[in-house]
Write an enzyme that holds these catalytic residues in place. Sequence first.
Site, PDB file in Angstrom:
ATOM      1  CB  CYS A 114      -0.943  -0.006   1.200  1.00  0.00           C
ATOM      2  SG  CYS A 114      -2.114  -1.361   1.128  1.00  0.00           S
ATOM      3  CG  HIS A 251      -3.115   3.669   1.558  1.00  0.00           C
ATOM      4  ND1 HIS A 251      -3.567   3.193   0.347  1.00  0.00           N
ATOM      5  CD2 HIS A 251      -3.236   2.645   2.442  1.00  0.00           C
ATOM      6  CE1 HIS A 251      -3.928   1.931   0.499  1.00  0.00           C
ATOM      7  NE2 HIS A 251      -3.741   1.571   1.748  1.00  0.00           N
ATOM      8  CG  ASN A 281      -6.477  -0.808   0.852  1.00  0.00           C
ATOM      9  OD1 ASN A 281      -5.762  -0.343  -0.033  1.00  0.00           O
ATOM     10  ND2 ASN A 281      -6.003  -1.251   2.009  1.00  0.00           N
TER      11      ASN A 281
HETATM   12  O1  UT7 Z   1      -3.668  -0.631   3.532  1.00  0.00           O
HETATM   13  C1  UT7 Z   1      -3.126  -1.007   4.754  1.00  0.00           C
HETATM   14  C2  UT7 Z   1      -3.731  -2.259   5.172  1.00  0.00           C
HETATM   15  N1  UT7 Z   1      -4.925  -2.317   5.882  1.00  0.00           N
HETATM   16  C3  UT7 Z   1      -5.386  -1.497   6.826  1.00  0.00           C
HETATM   17  O2  UT7 Z   1      -4.941  -0.402   7.035  1.00  0.00           O
HETATM   18  C4  UT7 Z   1      -6.528  -2.002   7.645  1.00  0.00           C
HETATM   19  C5  UT7 Z   1      -6.381  -1.649   9.097  1.00  0.00           C
HETATM   20  N2  UT7 Z   1      -7.416  -2.217   9.949  1.00  0.00           N
HETATM   21  C6  UT7 Z   1      -8.730  -1.945   9.805  1.00  0.00           C
HETATM   22  O3  UT7 Z   1      -9.119  -1.174   8.939  1.00  0.00           O
HETATM   23  C7  UT7 Z   1      -9.699  -2.553  10.780  1.00  0.00           C
HETATM   24  O4  UT7 Z   1      -8.991  -3.208  11.802  1.00  0.00           O
HETATM   25  C8  UT7 Z   1     -10.704  -3.549  10.136  1.00  0.00           C
HETATM   26  C9  UT7 Z   1     -11.684  -2.761   9.281  1.00  0.00           C
HETATM   27  C10 UT7 Z   1      -9.957  -4.542   9.285  1.00  0.00           C
HETATM   28  C11 UT7 Z   1     -11.499  -4.291  11.188  1.00  0.00           C
HETATM   29  O5  UT7 Z   1     -12.159  -3.400  12.054  1.00  0.00           O
HETATM   30  P1  UT7 Z   1     -12.092  -3.616  13.641  1.00  0.00           P
HETATM   31  O6  UT7 Z   1     -12.928  -2.566  14.212  1.00  0.00           O
HETATM   32  O7  UT7 Z   1     -10.625  -3.644  14.009  1.00  0.00           O
HETATM   33  O8  UT7 Z   1     -12.790  -5.020  13.818  1.00  0.00           O
HETATM   34  P2  UT7 Z   1     -12.207  -6.379  14.439  1.00  0.00           P
HETATM   35  O9  UT7 Z   1     -11.226  -6.997  13.499  1.00  0.00           O
HETATM   36  O10 UT7 Z   1     -11.758  -6.104  15.816  1.00  0.00           O
HETATM   37  O11 UT7 Z   1     -13.502  -7.275  14.461  1.00  0.00           O
HETATM   38  C12 UT7 Z   1     -14.624  -6.949  15.298  1.00  0.00           C
HETATM   39  C13 UT7 Z   1     -15.710  -7.982  15.081  1.00  0.00           C
HETATM   40  C14 UT7 Z   1     -15.207  -9.422  15.151  1.00  0.00           C
HETATM   41  O12 UT7 Z   1     -16.224 -10.183  15.772  1.00  0.00           O
HETATM   42  P3  UT7 Z   1     -16.067 -10.654  17.287  1.00  0.00           P
HETATM   43  O13 UT7 Z   1     -14.819 -11.472  17.319  1.00  0.00           O
HETATM   44  O14 UT7 Z   1     -15.964  -9.384  18.066  1.00  0.00           O
HETATM   45  O15 UT7 Z   1     -17.330 -11.417  17.522  1.00  0.00           O
HETATM   46  C15 UT7 Z   1     -15.111  -9.830  13.713  1.00  0.00           C
HETATM   47  O16 UT7 Z   1     -15.268 -11.225  13.524  1.00  0.00           O
HETATM   48  O17 UT7 Z   1     -16.247  -7.817  13.758  1.00  0.00           O
HETATM   49  C16 UT7 Z   1     -16.254  -9.091  13.103  1.00  0.00           C
HETATM   50  N3  UT7 Z   1     -16.073  -8.865  11.680  1.00  0.00           N
HETATM   51  C17 UT7 Z   1     -17.098  -8.660  10.829  1.00  0.00           C
HETATM   52  N4  UT7 Z   1     -18.416  -8.613  11.014  1.00  0.00           N
HETATM   53  C18 UT7 Z   1     -19.188  -8.366   9.941  1.00  0.00           C
HETATM   54  C19 UT7 Z   1     -14.911  -8.797  10.973  1.00  0.00           C
HETATM   55  N5  UT7 Z   1     -15.179  -8.549   9.682  1.00  0.00           N
HETATM   56  C20 UT7 Z   1     -16.524  -8.467   9.564  1.00  0.00           C
HETATM   57  C21 UT7 Z   1     -17.377  -8.225   8.473  1.00  0.00           C
HETATM   58  N6  UT7 Z   1     -18.685  -8.176   8.706  1.00  0.00           N
HETATM   59  N7  UT7 Z   1     -16.930  -8.010   7.223  1.00  0.00           N
END
Ligand code: UT7
Length: 322
Positions: A114, A251, A281
């Site tokens: 990225c 980005h 992204n």
């Molecule tokens: O380009 C550089 C690379 N990438 C990034 O910069 C991404 C950086 N990170 C992020 O943008 C965020 O961490 C994410 C968008 C990937 C995730 O958001 P989050 O608020 O950190 O969520 P999480 O991973 O802590 O997940 C929270 C909950 C989980 O459920 P439990 O374990 O709390 O029951 C996940 O399983 O959300 C669940 N979850 C989803 N639910 C519905 C994860 N993905 C999804 C989904 N739909 N697509």
Amino acid sequence: MPIRTQIVGWGGYLPRKVVTNNDLSEKLDTSDEWIYSRTGIKQRHIAAEGEVSSDLATIAAQRALAKAEMTPDDVDMIILATVTPDNTFPATAARVQAKLGMTRGVAFDIGAACAGFIYAASQAKNYIETGYAKTVLVIGVETFSRIIDWDDRRTAVLFGDGAGAVVFKGVEDNGDALSRGIISYEIHTDGRLYDILRTQGGPSETSTVGTLTMDGREVFRHAVGKLVDVAESLLKKANVTIDDIDWVIPHQANARIISATGERLGISPEKTAITVDKHANTSAASIPLALMEMGDKIKPGDLVFIEALGAGLVWGGMLIRW
Ligand code: UT7
């Protein structure tokens, strides 16, 4: 006279097919509400079957060259940032060179995920200002749809395909007050964080391409801190303040990372480009695609800050006098 590296053209290309959050929620346990509230993403473009990175990149490059009122014959070097090349080798840049009809010059790829566009643009500055090349075409292109695990809701909703290109040209610095061009850049790598965002598999490890995995929370945490640090360091070295910045082109990974970074730096959201809602992204393509969306809003003399972080970890920023 010293040479400055100016931006003289830019353009982008997005595949025709659009996949909305609602489309994804038909196949995955997810929802528009979850995706939009956590990431700011509404939709993404996905390459058609048989449409490869070099196809996207060639169209973006042609558009950037048209904007610069140049032809492929004017280009000395193509630096193409991608981690989704057409083939493991040769470089996708070589294929783009041929597709553009170029018969001279040098073309190579940079793999900095990225942050690929900033890594590539910094190399353009180096080659131009040391006199090795006069005109460098920098392209960021990805077809992440090909390395996504479409059954993994944690990552499948985050990425899109696209390409963006920028033409950089060496211009003698005539000492005018604006001194347009790239002012400075910083790029960093911390390989200890290799595993938090990577493909599981690859040509050497498994003889396959591999699919993407990510510890999203860890990446998020590192992103905000490192991007704020890089911005503060660049501003200090250039002897300018945050209020002097006219536009921030971050980005586009997640609207929450963009707003958290902007808040910590004290940049108003009106000055910040947001395309993650429409493009998701697109990795190395996201900054040049955002430049394309900004269009002619950026005026000559404006101070522009671009920043990115990605798998490696790699991150960096660049200050440009437009
Ligand atoms: O380009 C550089 C690379 N990438 C990034 O910069 C991404 C950086 N990170 C992020 O943008 C965020 O961490 C994410 C968008 C990937 C995730 O958001 P989050 O608020 O950190 O969520 P999480 O991973 O802590 O997940 C929270 C909950 C989980 O459920 P439990 O374990 O709390 O029951 C996940 O399983 O959300 C669940 N979850 C989803 N639910 C519905 C994860 N993905 C999804 C989904 N739909 N697509």
